[in-house]
Design an enzyme around this catalytic site. Sequence first.
Site, PDB file in Angstrom:
ATOM      1  N   ASP A  43       0.792  -1.238   0.000  1.00 54.29           N
ATOM      2  CA  ASP A  43       0.000   0.000   0.000  1.00 54.29           C
ATOM      3  C   ASP A  43       0.826   1.291   0.000  1.00 54.29           C
ATOM      4  O   ASP A  43       1.775   1.430   0.787  1.00 54.29           O
ATOM      5  CB  ASP A  43      -0.884   0.058   1.244  1.00 54.29           C
ATOM      6  CG  ASP A  43      -1.811  -1.123   1.390  1.00 54.29           C
ATOM      7  OD1 ASP A  43      -1.788  -2.016   0.537  1.00 54.29           O
ATOM      8  OD2 ASP A  43      -2.562  -1.149   2.380  1.00 54.29           O
ATOM      9  N   GLU A 220     -11.031  -1.634   3.405  1.00 47.58           N
ATOM     10  CA  GLU A 220      -9.679  -1.162   3.682  1.00 47.58           C
ATOM     11  C   GLU A 220      -9.435   0.189   3.006  1.00 47.58           C
ATOM     12  O   GLU A 220     -10.098   0.555   2.043  1.00 47.58           O
ATOM     13  CB  GLU A 220      -8.647  -2.184   3.193  1.00 47.58           C
ATOM     14  CG  GLU A 220      -8.643  -3.468   3.995  1.00 47.58           C
ATOM     15  CD  GLU A 220      -7.409  -4.314   3.735  1.00 47.58           C
ATOM     16  OE1 GLU A 220      -6.771  -4.735   4.709  1.00 47.58           O
ATOM     17  OE2 GLU A 220      -7.089  -4.561   2.548  1.00 47.58           O
TER      18      GLU A 220
END
Length: 484
Positions: A43, A220
């Site tokens: 990420d 998320e």
Amino acid sequence: MSNLDQQLRQRAYDEVKKHRREVEVDPYRLAYHVMPPVGLLNDPNGFIQFNGAYHLFYQWNPFKTDHGAKFWGHYSSRDLVHWEHHEIALAPSDWFDKNGCYSGSAIEHENKLYLFYTGNVKDEANNRETYQVMAVSDDGQQFEKKGVVINLPEGYTPHFRDPKVWKHGEHFYLIIGAQAEDLTGKAVLFCSDNLQEWEHLGPIAGAHMGPLNDFGYMWECPDLFELDGQDVLIFSPQGLEPSGIYYQNLYQAGYVIGKMDYEKVQYEHGLFIELDRGFEFYAPQTTVDEKGRRILIGWLGMPEEREDAHPTIEHKWIHSMTIPRQLKGINGKIYQQPVTELQELRTNHCAYENVELTTKAQGFEGIEGEALEIYLETLETVTQPIKIHIRNHANIVYHPTDKLVKLDRISYVDGKTVEERFCHLQQLTNLRIYLDTSSIEVFVNDGEEVFSARIYPKQEDQGISFAADGSERVKIEAWTLKSR
């Protein structure tokens, strides 16, 4: 900095030195994308412009090419093109993050850079605890952890992570991706006057809230921001079942558009739209720069999905980021366009102003290689399928009858299976393709739709060809792209 923190950092630096040569000789090392120096990248975190530079932090496991206790790696750039790698920003060295400094964001306040992230803790039985942690820097390079600022509220499982922080009016807000105790995904809002003490305002969106019903067991990487007069919530829901040509990846990334009422703590929004129709795209994060642009960078990867099959693993690294993309709100939809700074990479321009595509595939001088930008513009209404064949490995096809755009590729798992992804499109007007050594990003109709994917052609396959099932007239331009 504690002794354990110093030891973890030194181990990571030693790992980079140990495997530097293996990484550098990999033919699939990318030319102009952000990658890890070694190990696994996932990420994007803390994406922000601070003191004139863009800072991009990222989830990093320097010790192996799968997931584990994550550090925050750190790049910066003055132009979104040339990136400099820095010392580790955060290491998993404290009781509240000993099993990973998980994803988060950044905000500037009083000339300091504040990071907010999720500290991950697991016991021997693999039971999870999560804490939202703050760290502060005067210079954007050295960060001091200030400790836990948000503990897990009632009503949620420990899958509670990825804080994104911003300021609206006189208050700071922070949104977290969560799983409620009924095992449904939620986006949870907090408010603060000082960045240290946070009030839990509750979920503003989630499965079984508003128009989203059975919509995943975990959300998320939420990101709530204003774009062209509307409030956009980007998030990455897990647990969606495939529906026709949609939701074909293991996990998704997309957005809803609506209006956020901060006084009533209510967010009314529409239906979910996927941000990217390709194979690898997840956990995107945005920032606003000094030019007022809303810029997005995503992870050009997919968690848990066949990661052990990527051929870069034998060279001790895996995954990259997408190119930076400017977001625009047009007719109730987000368009993504490569930032204009990427034009600095261009060299060796060629243009073919009026090309007749036929059933015989055509190659063109100057349109070949591993790192290219290709632009195709249709000169008339398309009535026959148009096909672009890329390095004997992937195809982009527009079917005007079915009103579908398709990206297919040869699977990197077995080297044989052809995999496909689609999107609906009323009419094709243009395509812009960013091709790198082992990736492709396709922007359809000025970014109305986007496909992102990793591809692994043979090195000797350099050619690009164009064809149509009948006769179609197009304009084609291309540039060789320099390594950053």
